[in-house]
Motif scaffolding. Structure first.
Motif, PDB file in Angstrom:
ATOM      1  N   LEU A  50       0.821  -1.206   0.000  1.00  0.00           N
ATOM      2  CA  LEU A  50       0.000   0.000   0.000  1.00  0.00           C
ATOM      3  C   LEU A  50       0.861   1.264   0.000  1.00  0.00           C
ATOM      4  CD1 LEU A  50      -2.790  -0.863   2.605  1.00  0.00           C
ATOM      5  CD2 LEU A  50      -2.876  -1.081   0.124  1.00  0.00           C
ATOM      6  N   THR A  51       0.333   2.303  -0.645  1.00  0.00           N
ATOM      7  CA  THR A  51       0.982   3.617  -0.581  1.00  0.00           C
ATOM      8  C   THR A  51       0.673   4.214   0.789  1.00  0.00           C
ATOM      9  OG1 THR A  51      -0.945   4.804  -1.402  1.00  0.00           O
ATOM     10  CG2 THR A  51       0.598   3.963  -3.062  1.00  0.00           C
ATOM     11  N   SER A  52       1.325   5.311   1.126  1.00  0.00           N
ATOM     12  CA  SER A  52       1.076   5.940   2.428  1.00  0.00           C
ATOM     13  C   SER A  52      -0.366   6.445   2.524  1.00  0.00           C
ATOM     14  CB  SER A  52       2.076   7.071   2.682  1.00  0.00           C
ATOM     15  OG  SER A  52       2.011   8.027   1.659  1.00  0.00           O
ATOM     16  N   GLU A  53      -0.926   6.917   1.409  1.00  0.00           N
ATOM     17  CA  GLU A  53      -2.312   7.373   1.412  1.00  0.00           C
ATOM     18  C   GLU A  53      -3.267   6.198   1.625  1.00  0.00           C
ATOM     19  OE1 GLU A  53      -0.217   8.098  -1.202  1.00  0.00           O
ATOM     20  OE2 GLU A  53       0.202  10.194  -0.719  1.00  0.00           O
ATOM     21  N   GLN A  54      -2.998   5.094   0.976  1.00  0.00           N
ATOM     22  CA  GLN A  54      -3.837   3.905   1.141  1.00  0.00           C
ATOM     23  C   GLN A  54      -3.734   3.364   2.556  1.00  0.00           C
ATOM     24  OE1 GLN A  54      -2.021   1.758  -2.111  1.00  0.00           O
ATOM     25  NE2 GLN A  54      -3.899   1.889  -3.344  1.00  0.00           N
ATOM     26  N   MET A  55      -2.539   3.416   3.138  1.00  0.00           N
ATOM     27  CA  MET A  55      -2.342   2.937   4.503  1.00  0.00           C
ATOM     28  C   MET A  55      -3.114   3.823   5.490  1.00  0.00           C
ATOM     29  SD  MET A  55      -1.265   0.661   6.431  1.00  0.00           S
ATOM     30  CE  MET A  55       0.204  -0.269   6.209  1.00  0.00           C
TER      31      MET A  55
END
Length: 46
Positions: free
Chosen positions: A27-32
């Motif tokens: 996951l990207t930081s935004e998705q996380m």
């Protein structure tokens, strides 16, 4: 000695954690951040 049903449940839990960890590492930081928000909301309900 552990029953087959109990052993099966424990193995499923371990495999579930491993699968979740594998998905989370991609996951990207935004998705996380979104995932964390959903988990926090889920915990408040239950």
């Amino acid at each position: 000695m552990m029953s087959d049903e109990n052993l099966n449940q424990k193995i499923r839990q371990v495999l579930g954690v491993q699968a979740m960890a594998g998905m989370l590492k991609d996951l990207t930081s935004e998705q996380m951040a979104e995932f964390d928000a959903v988990i926090a909301s889920f915990r408040q309900k239950y």
